[in-house]
Every structure is written in C-alpha cells, then in structure tokens.
Write an enzyme that holds these catalytic residues in place. Structure first.
Site, PDB file in Angstrom:
ATOM      1  N   ALA A 334       0.835  -1.207   0.000  1.00 26.14           N
ATOM      2  CA  ALA A 334       0.000   0.000   0.000  1.00 26.14           C
ATOM      3  C   ALA A 334       0.872   1.260   0.000  1.00 26.14           C
ATOM      4  O   ALA A 334       1.953   1.264   0.621  1.00 26.14           O
ATOM      5  CB  ALA A 334      -0.908  -0.013   1.232  1.00 26.14           C
ATOM      6  N   PRO A 335       0.424   2.319  -0.709  1.00 22.97           N
ATOM      7  CA  PRO A 335      -0.823   2.467  -1.469  1.00 22.97           C
ATOM      8  C   PRO A 335      -0.751   1.989  -2.912  1.00 22.97           C
ATOM      9  O   PRO A 335      -1.686   2.220  -3.668  1.00 22.97           O
ATOM     10  CB  PRO A 335      -1.054   3.978  -1.421  1.00 22.97           C
ATOM     11  CG  PRO A 335       0.311   4.551  -1.394  1.00 22.97           C
ATOM     12  CD  PRO A 335       1.155   3.594  -0.605  1.00 22.97           C
ATOM     13  N   GLY A 336       0.348   1.367  -3.311  1.00 25.30           N
ATOM     14  CA  GLY A 336       0.393   0.759  -4.628  1.00 25.30           C
ATOM     15  C   GLY A 336       1.309   1.419  -5.624  1.00 25.30           C
ATOM     16  O   GLY A 336       1.330   1.008  -6.790  1.00 25.30           O
ATOM     17  N   GLY A 337       2.079   2.417  -5.241  1.00 28.97           N
ATOM     18  CA  GLY A 337       2.982   3.069  -6.183  1.00 28.97           C
ATOM     19  C   GLY A 337       4.057   2.139  -6.711  1.00 28.97           C
ATOM     20  O   GLY A 337       4.295   2.052  -7.927  1.00 28.97           O
ATOM     21  N   LYS A 338       4.707   1.424  -5.809  1.00 32.81           N
ATOM     22  CA  LYS A 338       5.769   0.502  -6.226  1.00 32.81           C
ATOM     23  C   LYS A 338       5.186  -0.728  -6.936  1.00 32.81           C
ATOM     24  O   LYS A 338       5.794  -1.249  -7.887  1.00 32.81           O
ATOM     25  CB  LYS A 338       6.594   0.072  -5.011  1.00 32.81           C
ATOM     26  CG  LYS A 338       7.266   1.242  -4.285  1.00 32.81           C
ATOM     27  CD  LYS A 338       8.040   0.745  -3.089  1.00 32.81           C
ATOM     28  CE  LYS A 338       8.667   1.895  -2.320  1.00 32.81           C
ATOM     29  NZ  LYS A 338       7.645   2.788  -1.708  1.00 32.81           N
ATOM     30  N   GLU A 356      -0.466  -6.483   2.097  1.00 32.86           N
ATOM     31  CA  GLU A 356      -0.560  -5.348   3.002  1.00 32.86           C
ATOM     32  C   GLU A 356      -1.156  -5.828   4.306  1.00 32.86           C
ATOM     33  O   GLU A 356      -2.234  -6.431   4.319  1.00 32.86           O
ATOM     34  CB  GLU A 356      -1.413  -4.241   2.400  1.00 32.86           C
ATOM     35  CG  GLU A 356      -1.663  -3.064   3.324  1.00 32.86           C
ATOM     36  CD  GLU A 356      -0.371  -2.427   3.836  1.00 32.86           C
ATOM     37  OE1 GLU A 356      -0.315  -2.114   5.046  1.00 32.86           O
ATOM     38  OE2 GLU A 356       0.576  -2.271   3.035  1.00 32.86           O
ATOM     39  N   ASP A 402       9.741  -2.941   1.288  1.00 29.35           N
ATOM     40  CA  ASP A 402       9.807  -1.540   1.704  1.00 29.35           C
ATOM     41  C   ASP A 402       9.307  -1.503   3.144  1.00 29.35           C
ATOM     42  O   ASP A 402       8.122  -1.297   3.416  1.00 29.35           O
ATOM     43  CB  ASP A 402       8.952  -0.670   0.793  1.00 29.35           C
ATOM     44  CG  ASP A 402       9.114   0.808   1.085  1.00 29.35           C
ATOM     45  OD1 ASP A 402      10.127   1.181   1.691  1.00 29.35           O
ATOM     46  OD2 ASP A 402       8.212   1.589   0.732  1.00 29.35           O
ATOM     47  N   CYS A 459      12.464   4.464   4.481  1.00 27.97           N
ATOM     48  CA  CYS A 459      12.492   5.927   4.393  1.00 27.97           C
ATOM     49  C   CYS A 459      13.055   6.505   5.687  1.00 27.97           C
ATOM     50  O   CYS A 459      12.547   7.504   6.208  1.00 27.97           O
ATOM     51  CB  CYS A 459      11.100   6.479   4.112  1.00 27.97           C
ATOM     52  SG  CYS A 459       9.848   5.974   5.311  1.00 27.97           S
TER      53      CYS A 459
END
Length: 636
Positions: A334-338, A356, A402, A459
């Site tokens: 989530a949210p699905g960018g990668k 997720e 991630d 991050c």
C-alpha cells in the site's frame, strides 16, 4: 512672454481699424473717466500681486531669485506702458471699444497670475523634496551610528552564554533571532575550532550548546538531535535540517501500460502544468513546478496515465529490476505506487503478490491497481512474517521489502517525527525489520534462473534500521550484497564512530539525503540468495575473515593460547593453520585408505526376537526386586 504676445495682438488690432474713428471716441468723457477708475483698481490689484510674487521669490535659491527679479521687472515695465498716461491716447487712436482693451488687460493679468501660481507650486514641491532628502539623510546617519554602536558593544570573538544567562533565557519566551544568530556563530566556530574557539571552552561545550539551541529553534527532541549531530558534520547538519523544513518537489510517474512520457507531458502542458523530466536516471518520471489545475484530479490522472509518487520511491523498484513472467512479492504494497511500477516493468505478465498487513489501506491499494490497469496482481492481507508459510518457502523469484520504519527521512512530510520518536521506537522498528527481512529471504528461490534477489528499503536515515538490519541478515542467512544498479547516492556505513563495525560489502548499499539529492531520505540494499539452506555461513568462512584481520603471532605458532580468549579462538586458530598448509604437504601427509570390513547383516526377525528377550528379562528382574521388598516389610 504673455505680456509681449498680448502687446503684439493689440498692435495688430490697432492696424485693422482706420484712424477716422479716433475723434468719435474722444467725444465720450464719461467713458474715459470710467476707464480711469477701472485702471486705478487694476493698479491696486497689480500691486498686491507684486507683493505676493516678491514674497514667493524670496524663498527660492539665488539663481531663481535672479530669474524671478528679471521677470518682475519685465512685467512692471509692460504694465506701466499699458496703464500709463499715454495709454489713453493709444486706445483712442485704435478706434476700438475701451472695454476691449480692458478685457485684454484682464486676460493678461490672469495669465501672469497663473504663471505666478505655477511657480509657487514648483517652489513648494522643491521645498518638500529637499525636506524629504534631509530627513532621509538624517535617518541614514542615525542608522549608521546605531550600527557602529552595536559593533562596538559586541565583542569580536563569540562567547558561549553563562549558566545565569541560560537560566534567564529559560524563564522568558524563546528569542528566535538571537537563537539563530548563536547557532550560526557556533557552526562558524566549530568549522574552524582551532583558531576561533574561546579559551577554556572545549568542543564538547560548543556541541552541547548547539544541540540545545537546535532543539529549541527547530522543535526536535533531544534523542533525534543527538543522533543527527553524531551522524553529520555541523555544516552538513545545518543543510540537512534546513532541507527538512522545505517540501520536496512534486513528482509524477508515467504509466507505460497506457501512455508514453512525451505524450503525457504534452497533454499536461496544454492544461497549464509547468513540468520537466525528472532526471537522467529515470525514463518515466516528471517533476511538477506549478499547476493551474489540481494535479491529482485531472482526467489523465483518473484514467491512470500517471501516478503521484515521490522520486525516492522509484529507487527500490529500479534496484529490483523485475523481469517478465516472474513471480514477485511486494511485502508492504500500500498504497500501490511501487506495485504498479513493478507491473509496468513486467508488462502485466507473471504474478505479483501485493501484500498489506493493515486492512484499512487495502482500499487505496486496490483502487490504484484498478485505475492503473494492473491485471497480474493478487492482493492479500497477511502479516509479512507469516508469508513464507502462506506462499511457501523458496517459491518467489524476487521480493521487494519496503519495510515500515520510523520515518526520519520524511520529516518534511510529517513534522511529528521531530518529537514522537525515541530510542525505544527505533529498536522496535529494527526488530520488526529483521524478522521481515529473514522472511523475505526465505521466500526467494536461490535456484531461480532469472531471479533470486531481495531488495530492502526504508524511508529512514537511522543506522539501526538500515546497515544494522542488513548486517544481521548476512549473519543469519546465506546471502550476499550486490550492487543496486544506481549510479548515484552515497555508500552505506561500514563503521560508525567506533560503535559499529559492519561487513565490508555494505559499501554497496546506497543512502539518499534531501540536502544532497533533493529527495526524501532513503536507504536501498540489494541481496542475492546463494543457497536455499537456512544455515549461517560456515566456520571456514569466518576463519578466513579472521585471517584477514589479524596475523598469526609466535604464541599461535607454538600452540599457546591466551586463557582469556577461550575455546573459540583455539578452534579458529586450528582451522586457519589447517587452511594455510600447502597442497604438496597435504598430499604427502595423507594416510593410505583402508578397505571397509564386510558388516554382518542381521535379520529383522532375529533383531525383534532378541529385543523381546531383553525386555522379558528386565521385567522378571523388576518383579523379583519388588517381591523381595514385600518380604522384608512383612518380617519387620
């Protein structure tokens, strides 16, 4: 000029009329007397205007006074010529109506009066301008004097505040300008400490004061400021903190499943979006400077032509480099960018397991997958640590992790990190990340023809969450670090202030900072699984590392081992000596092989029979022992 022109007009008027009418005009004495009365009144008015002109001209400069005097003298002579005793004969000779000359005289006076008024207005403006210039000059002199006074009051060399001054500051609201000035002075002193330091003060004193001021001025807690001060030099630390105060650029990722970057850029430019290609390292990224329309509500966004995504989120997928028809797992999707980026690189082939753990975030994940046109993804809701049991061990070609982290690299997006994170939170995140990374390694198949890779990213800029986690995985699983495929970014830490010493291959990891790369703080590492066994590296491998770091001493050759090193050092020493033996000597010392003796093979029934006999004898012995105990009790 007005008087002269009017004189010329009067001369022309007198030439038009014939001289025969002169006698008729002289035959009206009442009119001439009336004219004399009017002229006398005009003389009085002229005298008042002369006085006003003289008073206004006295205020001018010398040059203006000379010019005004000449104008006054000219005006006086012209008036005397017009109003003198001979003027009556001239007027009578003209043959015109006497009221016509009076009208002309009146207009002449009005023009002279307007000239006088304009001159007075100009003089007033000049006076105001001079007064403004004098006031401005006086203010500049006062400011310069005040600046010189402040410079004299302040000492040339910066001095740290005393305890009394710090107590006084604590009782009052924070003075931000003075705090900012003191921070700059401390940074200047620390950058050239040898020549600028105050006598009797150590570097530690300056650093402690800098930590206190930074925490007060920027709103950080003591733990985070202390970690940042330890990680970066003071000049770079200030650049990092200032970068955290500014937002990062808005970035878009083109969905190559539906369009191309060139076509998308043209459409958005026509809609009033000011944008450019992101950088040379990305072929699908666009950076947005400003927009006349909401960038997250355009028809192209709704159609899935692009995804709003930070530049740092491109990096883990680029390092993973998924291939077509592979089996890929995204452990925190989530949210699905990668996930959508992976699907675009795979061209909707193969299988992507988008996992997720938090159920509320599944809505945004599924919405983005549908909007971007992804058809090869399976959404699941499991704890990442349990995925090997669900999907199976050694079943995936590539895994992207991630990992959830403290978020210390994205303070510009979430300023609550400044005060909400402490050492306990960092340790909890680190423990969770270690478990998730081991689970990711267990899911990857080392024998995959095209894969066998794991990408770990956070991050965060904390060492506990990055290098320490990777070093732990290198010790627990049979994996190795490989280059990330990114030609920019800083290498990871191999050692840190004597507190940590990591594997030398951690130089292949990459760190990204907002003040250097203008993107969120990020960490990326790429691992290659060497075998499907869960065993840690063998003793021989560790001994080779020991041999590289320490040379054998005379006591090691003699076989004397210090007592405080214990048995572990003895094993390592023996292994290393064994590995150092030359090949020829090994071959000469080999013992001749012996033939194995033929073992006697027992029949299964005979074995079972013998075991049963043994059990029976044991039972009889137990019964006899029990009967003897009963007899003894009865005798007593």
């Amino acid at each position: 000029m007005g008087a002269v022109s009017l004189g010329k007009k009067r001369g022309k008027a007198s030439e038009k009329h014939p001289p025969g009418k002169k006698q008729k005009r002289d035959s009206f004495p009442a009119k001439s007397s009336r004219k004399e009365g009017i002229v006398s009144n005009l003389d009085g008015q002229n005298a008042k205007k002369k006085q006003k002109k003289v008073s206004s001209s006295s205020k001018r400069s010398k040059k203006d006074d000379i010019l005004s005097d000449s104008d006054v003298s000219d005006g006086e002579t012209e008036e005397q010529e017009d109003v003198g005793p001979d003027s009556g004969s001239d007027m009578s000779s003209d043959g015109d109506d006497p009221f016509k000359d009076h009208f002309l005289q009146g207009s002449d006076e009005e023009e002279k009066g307007s000239d006088l008024d304009s001159d007075s207005d100009v003089s007033d403006i000049e006076e105001k301008s001079r007064a403004i210039d004098k006031e401005k000059a006086r203010e500049e002199e006062d400011a310069e004097a005040e600046l010189q006074l402040n410079i004299k009051e302040e000492a040339d060399e910066f001095r740290l505040p005393t305890e009394e001054e710090l107590e006084e500051e604590a009782r009052q609201p924070p003075d931000l300008p003075s705090l900012q000035r003191r921070i700059k002075e401390i940074v200047r002193v620390l950058s050239n400490f040898k020549s600028l330091r105050q006598e009797g003060e150590t570097r530690k004193d300056y650093i402690e004061q800098l930590k206190l001021d930074l925490g007060t001025y920027y709103g950080y807690n003591d733990f985070l400021i202390e970690v940042l001060v330890e990680m970066f030099p003071v000049v770079e630390l200030m650049e990092l903190i200032e970068a955290f105060e500014k937002p990062r650029p808005i970035c878009l990722r083109t969905n190559t499943l539906k369009t191309r970057r060139r076509d998308l850029a043209g459409i958005l430019l026509n809609r009033g979006v000011n944008l450019d290609p992101l950088s040379k390292w990305s072929k699908v990224g666009l950076v947005v400077y400003d927009s006349q329309v909401p960038i997250g509500a355009t028809p192209e966004y709704m159609a899935g032509y692009y995804m709003l995504q930070s530049a740092s989120s491109f990096l883990p997928v680029m390092a993973l480099a998924p291939q077509e028809k592979e089996r890929v797992v995204d452990m925190a999707a989530a949210p699905g960018g990668k996930t959508t980026y992976i699907a675009a690189l795979m061209k909707n082939s193969g299988i992507i397991y988008a996992n997720e753990m938090k159920e509320p975030r599944l809505k945004s994940l599924t919405a983005n997958l549908n909007r971007m046109g992804v058809t090869n993804a399976i959404v699941c809701n499991y704890d990442g640590r349990e995925l090997p049991k669900v999907l199976g061990r050694n079943t995936a070609d590539r895994v992207l992790l991630d990992a959830p982290c403290s978020g210390t690299g994205v303070i510009s997006k979430d300023e609550s990190v400044k005060t909400s994170k402490d050492l306990t939170d960092i340790r909890n995140s680190s423990n969770l990340q270690k478990e998730l990374l081991l689970a990711a390694i267990d899911m990857v198949d080392a024998n995959s023809k095209s894969g066998g890779y794991i990408v770990y990213s956070t991050c965060s800029i904390m060492i506990h969450e990055n290098e320490a986690v990777i070093d732990y995985a290198l010790k627990k699983r049979n994996v190795k670090l490989v280059p990330c495929g990114l030609d920019f970014g800083r290498p990871g830490f191999v050692r840190f202030r004597g507190q940590y010493r990591f594997h030398p291959s951690l130089e292949k990891t990459r760190r990204f900072y907002p003040h250097v790369h203008n993107m969120d703080g990020f960490f990326v590492a790429k691992l290659k699984k060497m075998s499907n066994s869960m065993a840690a590296p063998t003793v021989t491998e560790t001994s080779e590392v020991v041999e590289q770091t320490s040379e054998p001493t005379a006591s090691d050759d003699e076989g004397d081992v210090p007592q405080h090193l214990g048995k572990e050092h003895t094993v390592k020493k023996n292994v290393s000596l064994k590995n150092n033996v030359p090949k020829d000597e090994k071959e000469n010392n080999r013992k001749p092989t012996r033939k194995r003796k033929d073992r006697k093979r027992f029949n299964r029934e005979e074995v079972m029979k013998s075991r049963e006999e043994k059990r029976e004898t044991l039972r009889e012995a137990y019964r006899a022992q029990k009967a003897g105990r009963k007899k003894g009790e009865s005798v007593e």
